[in-house]
Write a protein that holds these residues in place. Structure first.
Motif, PDB file in Angstrom:
ATOM      1  N   PHE A  20     -27.551 -13.949   1.318  1.00  0.00           N
ATOM      2  CA  PHE A  20     -27.215 -15.216   0.681  1.00  0.00           C
ATOM      3  C   PHE A  20     -26.803 -14.669  -0.355  1.00  0.00           C
ATOM      4  N   ARG A  21     -27.740 -14.664  -1.328  1.00  0.00           N
ATOM      5  CA  ARG A  21     -28.315 -14.492  -2.723  1.00  0.00           C
ATOM      6  C   ARG A  21     -26.966 -14.153  -3.728  1.00  0.00           C
ATOM      7  N   LYS A  39     -14.478 -14.581   2.177  1.00  0.00           N
ATOM      8  CA  LYS A  39     -15.110 -15.735   1.928  1.00  0.00           C
ATOM      9  C   LYS A  39     -15.434 -16.763   3.164  1.00  0.00           C
ATOM     10  N   PRO A  69     -24.021 -11.448  -2.474  1.00  0.00           N
ATOM     11  CA  PRO A  69     -23.118 -11.279  -1.272  1.00  0.00           C
ATOM     12  C   PRO A  69     -22.464 -10.301  -1.772  1.00  0.00           C
ATOM     13  N   ILE A  97     -23.076 -16.969   5.573  1.00  0.00           N
ATOM     14  CA  ILE A  97     -22.542 -16.411   3.943  1.00  0.00           C
ATOM     15  C   ILE A  97     -23.549 -14.718   4.270  1.00  0.00           C
ATOM     16  N   SER A 110     -18.389 -10.679  -0.952  1.00  0.00           N
ATOM     17  CA  SER A 110     -17.470 -11.774  -1.663  1.00  0.00           C
ATOM     18  C   SER A 110     -16.172 -12.276  -2.587  1.00  0.00           C
TER      19      SER A 110
END
Lengths: 383, 124
Positions: free
Chosen positions: B10-11, B54, B13, B62, B16
């Protein structure tokens, strides 16, 4: 950690802890006992009751200690419902709002399964009820109106004095859940015409597991707990003396001077956060709890914002579906007309007397970066 | 609540972003459920050579889409199509029960993209 989740619970003030400690090991007596230890506990109990009663302009014998806000709300609503129906079986109608705390909502929903009828009042975009709708909803079968004083999510403070007047005019009892507003705005049960009031300790820098219900003298209520007859037969169970002592101390040290201080920081936070593109304030600008900020961010989801803030040492909360066990957007945000996107993108920051200007500055520095990062990941992040 | 692996994804990725000339795109979800995932694929000789995503959603949403991307990069589209939510969650080092659907949704976006690719491929 910058703690901005004070609407969930607060840090216990060290003065409160200090007051409580003797009641664990030294003055541990049961306040119902007739010996020295019991008498000491009884004295502490009644002294605390006086302090709490004074703070809302009630009589000490109108204060009933419970395990907290949830129990007080359940006792008020179910207790009045059963006592009223026992007096006359046509007494079966309750009026509440669409933005109550879950415990009021679910107590009312449960009463519907027991043959009671409940009207859930609408609120406007700022979360205020319509007094005309309230008055128009009262029927000859109405027994109780229960309206939350300061809303836990969006901070709306209802005009309880006006509600109290309407209830009095129609001979209907008025209960208010004041867990969030207690010590943060004026409460005077006599002047404001409140018949039952829920308050608790852990939202005001007191311990968890202790609360009270104010019940105006002369009102008949059916107890939920049966047993030893404590709290004048209304709430059986050995009194939580250390908790009660802590609760009273928290009330005693609550300083009105903290209200404008929190309001100033709250407004600074709101004004600055609204400068970020694609943001919207949930709840009113005026008549808002001094410690509540609730903002929706377009294109990003609240639990993710909270995750990023946590990584930055900031504790927050959200009304997003993702953070809820039932995976639904907050019904409070839905009631004020928020779209699913606005509800899911909501962030609640709730301040306390310990919140500092420096902490607010840190958040204001971190927040734009968090929003920008999550928007860069989002397919709908271009706002 | 979340595993360290999930939080790290999450921190930071790895996948993305957008893809300008994707061979296929798949998008699922809506604002109501709180998750929207879009997956972009680049395919060469039936092999997924590049992938981007995305995601509008929570930490789990995420992190799972990013993990899905990593697990299928370099795989054939048929292999990618067989990826299960169980494998994704296992790679992330477990996940709260209510969050498992996030990984399912990410896989649905992937399947949507693969479906779109196959449709396009048949026509050509």
């Amino acid at each position: 950690m910058i703690y901005l989740d004070n609407a969930a619970t607060t840090k216990v003030d060290s003065k409160v802890v200090k007051k409580m400690l003797p009641y664990f090991e030294k003055e541990f007596g049961n306040s119902s006992s007739i010996h020295e230890r019991g008498l000491k506990a009884k004295e502490a109990l009644e002294n605390s009751r006086r302090i709490i009663a004074n703070s809302i302009n009630a009589n000490p014998k109108e204060i009933y200690f419970t395990s907290g806000g949830t129990e007080s709300n359940n006792l008020a609503i179910k207790g009045i419902a059963f006592a009223s129906r026992d007096a006359n079986k046509e007494n079966n109608h309750i009026i509440t709002t669409k933005i109550e705390h879950k415990c009021v909502m679910d107590a009312c929903k449960w009463l519907e399964t027991q043959g009671f009828r409940v009207t859930y009042l609408n609120v406007n975009q700022e979360g205020f009820i319509d007094l005309k709708q309230l008055e128009g909803s009262i029927t000859k079968n109405t027994i109780l109106v229960s309206v939350i004083h300061g809303n836990n999510e969006i901070g709306t403070i209802q005009d309880i004095e006006a509600i109290g007047k309407i209830c009095k005019k129609h001979g209907v009892l008025f209960h208010s859940d004041a867990c969030q507003s207690f010590t943060k705005t004026e409460i005077n049960v006599v002047n404001q015409g409140v018949d039952l009031l829920t308050i608790n300790a852990h939202k005001i820098h007191g311990p968890k597991g202790i609360g009270a219900l104010y019940i105006k003298e002369g009102i008949k209520i059916t107890p939920l707990n049966h047993g030893g007859g404590q709290e004048r037969n209304i709430r059986s169970g050995t009194e939580n003396v250390p908790g009660i002592v802590g609760f009273a101390e928290a009330v005693k040290i609550a300083d009105k001077k903290n209200i404008p201080k929190m309001e100033k920081l709250r407004d600074e936070l709101i004004d600055e956060l609204l400068k970020i593109k694609g943001t919207k304030l949930n709840g009113p600008r005026n008549n808002r709890l001094c410690n509540n900020v609730n903002i929706s961010f377009k294109g990003i989801e609240g639990e993710a914002i909270g995750g990023d803030l946590n990584d930055n040492g900031i504790a927050s909360s959200t009304g997003s579906a993702c953070a809820e066990r039932n995976l639904d957007v907050s019904y409070v945000l839905t009631a004020i007309g928020c779209s699913h996107e606005e509800g899911n993108g909501s962030l609640r920051l709730s301040l306390s007397k310990y919140t500092t200007e420096k902490e607010i500055q840190t958040i204001l520095k971190v927040m734009p970066k968090v929003v920008q990062r999550l928007r860069s990941i989002s397919p709908y992040g271009k706002v | 609540m979340y595993s360290e692996k999930t939080l790290n994804r999450f921190r930071k990725p790895k996948f993305s972003g957008e893809m300008k000339k994707a061979d296929a795109v798949g998008e699922v979800g809506n604002f109501k459920c709180g998750d929207i995932m879009r997956i972009y694929l680049k395919v060469k000789n039936n092999i997924i050579t590049d992938i981007k995503f995305k995601t509008y959603g929570c930490v789990a949403a995420i992190a799972s889409t990013d993990m899905i991307c990593e697990l299928i990069k370099g795989k054939t589209i048929d292999e990618a199509n067989k990826l299960t939510s169980k494998e994704v969650v296992k790679k992330l080092g477990d996940m709260p029960a209510v969050k498992i659907h996030c990984s399912v949704l990410g896989l649905n976006a992937l399947k949507e993209a693969i479906g779109n690719y196959k449709k396009k491929h048949k026509k050509n």
